[in-house]
Design a protein around this motif. Sequence first.
Motif, PDB file in Angstrom:
ATOM      1  N   ALA A   1      -1.337   1.112   9.286  1.00 18.49           N
ATOM      2  CA  ALA A   1      -1.317   1.358   7.283  1.00 18.49           C
ATOM      3  C   ALA A   1      -2.176   1.770   6.850  1.00 18.49           C
ATOM      4  N   ARG A   2      -2.083   2.583   5.683  1.00 24.76           N
ATOM      5  CA  ARG A   2      -2.838   3.026   4.826  1.00 24.76           C
ATOM      6  C   ARG A   2      -2.528   3.828   3.128  1.00 24.76           C
ATOM      7  N   ALA A   3      -2.585   2.808   2.315  1.00 24.50           N
ATOM      8  CA  ALA A   3      -2.132   3.581   1.050  1.00 24.50           C
ATOM      9  C   ALA A   3      -2.914   2.087   0.004  1.00 24.50           C
ATOM     10  N   PRO A   4      -2.652   3.462  -1.726  1.00 30.29           N
ATOM     11  CA  PRO A   4      -3.104   2.014  -2.370  1.00 30.29           C
ATOM     12  C   PRO A   4      -2.656   1.116  -2.315  1.00 30.29           C
ATOM     13  N   TRP A   5      -1.295   0.497  -1.539  1.00 19.48           N
ATOM     14  CA  TRP A   5      -1.134  -0.632  -1.867  1.00 19.48           C
ATOM     15  C   TRP A   5      -0.660  -1.206  -1.199  1.00 19.48           C
ATOM     16  N   VAL A   6      -2.235  -1.242  -0.067  1.00 15.28           N
ATOM     17  CA  VAL A   6      -1.889  -2.113   1.513  1.00 15.28           C
ATOM     18  C   VAL A   6      -3.800  -2.513   0.908  1.00 15.28           C
ATOM     19  N   ALA A   7      -3.183  -4.129   2.044  1.00 15.38           N
ATOM     20  CA  ALA A   7      -4.305  -5.146   1.596  1.00 15.38           C
ATOM     21  C   ALA A   7      -5.363  -4.707   2.218  1.00 15.38           C
ATOM     22  N   SER A   8      -6.772  -4.947   1.727  1.00 12.10           N
ATOM     23  CA  SER A   8      -7.950  -4.489   2.781  1.00 12.10           C
ATOM     24  C   SER A   8      -8.734  -4.969   2.931  1.00 12.10           C
ATOM     25  N   SER A   9      -8.092  -6.226   2.587  1.00 11.10           N
ATOM     26  CA  SER A   9      -8.945  -7.783   3.490  1.00 11.10           C
ATOM     27  C   SER A   9      -7.692  -8.235   2.616  1.00 11.10           C
ATOM     28  N   TYR A  10      -8.176  -9.785   3.308  1.00 18.47           N
ATOM     29  CA  TYR A  10      -7.303 -11.388   2.657  1.00 18.47           C
ATOM     30  C   TYR A  10      -8.583 -12.232   1.835  1.00 18.47           C
ATOM     31  N   TYR A  11      -7.627 -12.664   0.610  1.00 14.94           N
ATOM     32  CA  TYR A  11      -8.632 -13.365  -0.403  1.00 14.94           C
ATOM     33  C   TYR A  11      -9.235 -13.974   0.306  1.00 14.94           C
ATOM     34  N   LYS A  12     -10.332 -14.228  -0.376  1.00 11.21           N
ATOM     35  CA  LYS A  12     -11.379 -15.033   0.592  1.00 11.21           C
ATOM     36  C   LYS A  12     -12.376 -14.113   1.252  1.00 11.21           C
ATOM     37  N   GLY A  13     -11.511 -13.314   1.430  1.00 15.67           N
ATOM     38  CA  GLY A  13     -12.371 -12.373   3.324  1.00 15.67           C
ATOM     39  C   GLY A  13     -11.684 -12.823   4.513  1.00 15.67           C
ATOM     40  N   GLU A  14     -11.096 -13.474   4.139  1.00 17.91           N
ATOM     41  CA  GLU A  14     -10.268 -14.494   5.548  1.00 17.91           C
ATOM     42  C   GLU A  14      -9.761 -13.246   6.657  1.00 17.91           C
ATOM     43  N   GLY A  15      -9.829 -13.239   7.640  1.00 20.82           N
ATOM     44  CA  GLY A  15      -8.786 -11.932   8.632  1.00 20.82           C
ATOM     45  C   GLY A  15      -9.677 -11.370   8.217  1.00 20.82           C
ATOM     46  N   GLN A  16     -10.022 -10.265   8.620  1.00 23.52           N
ATOM     47  CA  GLN A  16     -11.072  -9.001   8.857  1.00 23.52           C
ATOM     48  C   GLN A  16     -10.862  -9.192  10.782  1.00 23.52           C
ATOM     49  N   ALA A  17     -10.369  -9.498  11.151  1.00 22.01           N
ATOM     50  CA  ALA A  17      -9.856  -8.473  12.421  1.00 22.01           C
ATOM     51  C   ALA A  17      -8.661  -7.806  12.236  1.00 22.01           C
ATOM     52  N   ASN A  18      -8.167  -8.350  10.734  1.00 21.24           N
ATOM     53  CA  ASN A  18      -6.174  -7.377  10.437  1.00 21.24           C
ATOM     54  C   ASN A  18      -6.698  -5.872  10.101  1.00 21.24           C
ATOM     55  N   PHE A  19      -8.212  -5.237   9.579  1.00 14.39           N
ATOM     56  CA  PHE A  19      -8.652  -4.253   9.259  1.00 14.39           C
ATOM     57  C   PHE A  19      -9.106  -3.431   9.939  1.00 14.39           C
ATOM     58  N   ILE A  20      -9.308  -2.180  10.375  1.00 14.58           N
ATOM     59  CA  ILE A  20     -10.055  -1.222  11.283  1.00 14.58           C
ATOM     60  C   ILE A  20     -10.172  -0.171  10.822  1.00 14.58           C
ATOM     61  N   GLU A  21     -11.493   0.432  11.535  1.00 15.71           N
ATOM     62  CA  GLU A  21     -12.009   1.403  10.316  1.00 15.71           C
ATOM     63  C   GLU A  21     -11.546   2.669  11.826  1.00 15.71           C
ATOM     64  N   ILE A  22     -10.307   3.380  11.555  1.00 17.31           N
ATOM     65  CA  ILE A  22     -10.749   5.167  12.358  1.00 17.31           C
ATOM     66  C   ILE A  22     -10.837   5.893  10.948  1.00 17.31           C
ATOM     67  N   GLY A  23     -11.855   6.863  11.685  1.00 16.43           N
ATOM     68  CA  GLY A  23     -12.184   7.540  11.055  1.00 16.43           C
ATOM     69  C   GLY A  23     -12.538   7.788  10.149  1.00 16.43           C
ATOM     70  N   GLY A  24     -13.528   6.860   9.738  1.00 15.57           N
ATOM     71  CA  GLY A  24     -13.855   6.288   9.073  1.00 15.57           C
ATOM     72  C   GLY A  24     -13.370   5.701   7.557  1.00 15.57           C
ATOM     73  N   LYS A  25     -11.946   5.368   7.757  1.00 12.47           N
ATOM     74  CA  LYS A  25     -11.511   5.007   6.994  1.00 12.47           C
ATOM     75  C   LYS A  25     -10.575   3.977   7.387  1.00 12.47           C
ATOM     76  N   LEU A  26     -10.487   3.040   6.106  1.00 10.70           N
ATOM     77  CA  LEU A  26     -10.403   2.159   6.760  1.00 10.70           C
ATOM     78  C   LEU A  26      -8.658   1.361   6.739  1.00 10.70           C
ATOM     79  N   TRP A  27      -7.875   0.821   7.548  1.00  7.42           N
ATOM     80  CA  TRP A  27      -6.441   0.855   8.033  1.00  7.42           C
ATOM     81  C   TRP A  27      -6.293  -0.208   8.657  1.00  7.42           C
ATOM     82  N   PHE A  28      -4.639  -1.472   7.970  1.00  3.88           N
ATOM     83  CA  PHE A  28      -4.449  -2.443   7.940  1.00  3.88           C
ATOM     84  C   PHE A  28      -3.304  -2.367  10.176  1.00  3.88           C
ATOM     85  N   ASP A  29      -4.101  -2.960  10.686  1.00  6.07           N
ATOM     86  CA  ASP A  29      -3.683  -3.260  11.620  1.00  6.07           C
ATOM     87  C   ASP A  29      -1.753  -4.279  11.445  1.00  6.07           C
ATOM     88  N   THR A  30      -0.427  -3.547  11.560  1.00  9.55           N
ATOM     89  CA  THR A  30       0.447  -4.725  10.669  1.00  9.55           C
ATOM     90  C   THR A  30       0.496  -5.524  11.614  1.00  9.55           C
TER      91      THR A  30
END
Lengths: 564, 564
Positions: free
Chosen positions: B405-434
Amino acid sequence: MSTAPPLLSTMMDVPLTVQSILERVRTLYFAREVVSLMASGKDEAGNPVPTVHRSTYGEVAVRALQLANALTSLGVQPGDRVATLAVNSYRHLECYFGIPAMGAVLHTVNIRLHPDQVAWILNHAEDKVLIVENLFAGLIPAIRAACPHLEQIIVMGEPAQSVEDVLDYDAFISGFSEEFAYPDLDERQAAAMCYTSGTTGNPKGVLYSHRSTVLHSLVSAPKDALNVGEADTVMAIVPMFHVNAWGLPYTCALSGAKQVFCGMFSDGKNVAKMLEQEGVTITAGVPTIWMGLLAELDRAQQAGTPYDLHQLQSLIVGGSAAPEAQIRAFQTRHHLTLKHAWGMTETHPIGTVSNLPPGVSVTSDEGFTLQAKQGRAVPMMGLCLLSDEGEVLPHDGKTMGRLMARAPWVASSYYKGEGQANFIEIGGKLWFDTGDIATIDARGYMHIQDRSKDLIKSGGEWISSVDLENALMAHPAVAQAAVIAIEDPKWDERPLGVLVLKPGADAPSHAELTAFLAPKFAKWWLPDAYEVVPAIPIGATGKFLKRELRDQFTAYKAAGTAVR
Amino acid sequence: MSTAPPLLSTMMDVPLTVQSILERVRTLYFAREVVSLMASGKDEAGNPVPTVHRSTYGEVAVRALQLANALTSLGVQPGDRVATLAVNSYRHLECYFGIPAMGAVLHTVNIRLHPDQVAWILNHAEDKVLIVENLFAGLIPAIRAACPHLEQIIVMGEPAQSVEDVLDYDAFISGFSEEFAYPDLDERQAAAMCYTSGTTGNPKGVLYSHRSTVLHSLVSAPKDALNVGEADTVMAIVPMFHVNAWGLPYTCALSGAKQVFCGMFSDGKNVAKMLEQEGVTITAGVPTIWMGLLAELDRAQQAGTPYDLHQLQSLIVGGSAAPEAQIRAFQTRHHLTLKHAWGMTETHPIGTVSNLPPGVSVTSDEGFTLQAKQGRAVPMMGLCLLSDEGEVLPHDGKTMGRLMARAPWVASSYYKGEGQANFIEIGGKLWFDTGDIATIDARGYMHIQDRSKDLIKSGGEWISSVDLENALMAHPAVAQAAVIAIEDPKWDERPLGVLVLKPGADAPSHAELTAFLAPKFAKWWLPDAYEVVPAIPIGATGKFLKRELRDQFTAYKAAGTAVR
């Protein structure tokens, strides 16, 4: 107030862009129809013949992407202005998407302007490419001569006469790929541009951003605004060259609504026919359009062949105020609801919509009174009233003040920084001075009383010309009414009523009109005199040109006039 | 792509903030009601007694501003976190507005978590103030001991037992001014915060911005989303401590809808009573809530005293999938429409809503099939499917993939930068792995097949546990069904059905269940075995704890079980 650094969210930085609306129709709503009434040849009398053209969002999206590739091949770059001089149609809709999607600026030009004004605007905006409807191909040589910076002119449809050095829109775009690599955009980048012709000085340009276009679409769609959804069929009769047809092409696309365009055929008969034939649920236009439609619906009803418009839920009216008499006529004779919306070129345009609060019926007197107002602010739209001394005035439904607007889709300036006097700081925030005089009641219903320049200032008090006009237009003999200020040695200004009579009607006497208005207004509001004219001059956006009337009656003496 | 500098628009730079929603209810919707079912004393059996409390948006707004002044007096500054541990009520709604309006961060904490988890979260978020519902006052000493950074605890309502060193919410805020000078906010500033308890590791915080909160409200309101307007009465049963009650408190306020809260009384009887009594038009909750309501509606109907819910237009269901059998039961027995919405803490939460396309009836088979899916993306929400190899998969309604998922109301990270594995670049854009496995069909209908960790991988192919569960729950003897993976030496994993039977029902045989499922699934999808259990463990957000079931059946051998 704190000086602590704010804690930023963890939300994605995804820009709001027209690209995302285009991708939405391409992937979700590709099968929804786009229907256009096109001019095709001429009949024996030399009038253009309407022909229905059927397309889909899928086709529009593909052709928009081809257009983006085609314009790129011409050297159009992000930020460049591409002008359109066109009626409402599927091709214009393709321009609405293709041009902003590539980062260029869709510059819609009013086809009703004088060719010199068109050329002035094209030069001011420094448009690189012009896309012209075949109907206006006759203007091309003059425009080309006056606008040396125009690198290319593209003609939509077959031109009546042959024109040199132009590209044919369909043939040109068909040669390009249906895939387009969207550039990254800043949501504050300009997506579209529209000039507003003020009453003084040159036209001024407003640059809409991708952000403002998306936000405007989002606040326009909900049920207390224009109530647009996928099951709807929307016919924007308001021209696409005028404030993006009130944003409807984008609002409909975002929502998946079928779109119907009647092109140059906006007379009552063609409008009524399209509304019925396409099952239109929402339509939008200025009061003049509805006057034509009402006459046609009345005619058909009296002839025993009424139109079947049971799917039509609302006729959105804006541009200028619809008289309460017109609202009542549609509701009582045809069960159709006129819904006021208010806005300006500088406000994208939607500022207010006059939906009724829960529990108030459209057929009640309270309903009609509220519907004759311009309505309540859409979300995120701030409105306030200022006195001539700059004080913020109360929202009591009585106090008139200069209407000020503030929202993420309201202009903060004009193109090239012109007209700064219209943008005012109140309490440290920038507001746009609409030039309207209005009241706002405790529930937030805004009611335009007048343009500030049309307001009649009599004995230090304000008289609303619009209120008087709406009341006069309810008189059985009156087709149109304009009320203007005339100079008065004692009161500074006094109102003069200028009337267009209904066909065959006799001019009512001054005494009769005074008696007709007396129950509704304070005595000192009533016009000192009336004049009957064959027609009231109308400007390029369909509004009364009161300035011309004032010029016409500048040395007016009330004594000895026809009606008095 | 061009390197030309983009042309910026002339639009105002007005931030999207919760302040503007608060000002909207204060000035336009002040008379609309806010109704709360509060716990008041106890009956003879020691159970809390519900009492209806009536307030208005006007009162809520004024008290929210008093709260902002009160918190300011405690030294709370923009960016500081203020936690709530509370049920749904007008007071919690005041916190929803007062805390973000002052630039502080509303941190809603799940009341169903273990006190140790609550303390862990309060410490991780470094909350400065905690506002606790009187019902949970018993936790205060433990929390205070574990959270030394908490500067102040405020109790909403009369606590059952006396607690030292706390402020009484009502008494405290009543001493402050009803006027509050809003600080200027950056729309990217955090407005609210919610922790999500993943299945592994510690809970992770998501920080919603003012911008994301406003945009989420705007996309949730239209008729093809939740269809909220001023004439609506909305009861969010989904807790306000859980992803802002799906954003409904803000969506309703922006739209002027009356709000009803049933507090701790979310059993079928109280829910049905409130729906009827308050004329609720839209309500929202997890499938468990609707299970309770359905039983109560059935009971009342059979007793000849059915509830009058004719105003109720939709029951929004999310959190986990509602089985088609439940959707059909509501529609056919009670003419009530269950409408799926899908989202997560990381998506604010609304990602999709399952409205039907034009022309598809809610009572048709196609309608039921579509309603059992999670629906289509709201505007600006991007969804795509990824294979395990990171390829983007087709939207053909068949191919299962990891939902991104990708939208202006979707997380790009968790607080304090945790859980980065859930946020993935596809075609140069950040997506959230649900973490969901889904299909998307050509019309955009998304269908959750499974949580990726719950998916059964058999012989290199995927089996959706959710599909099997929904099918099993249509069996007349089955009340609840969970399907989990059990290890298999040949196929790696095979499905096991874990069933809760309806009261008095006999356990169906393995053969009977196989025959029941056979028409709907490929043979290799059918569970190898079934187990009957008294109850399926449920987590703090109302979902099946399949991890616990897997632990319980870790060494499962299919042979020789009760049902087989």
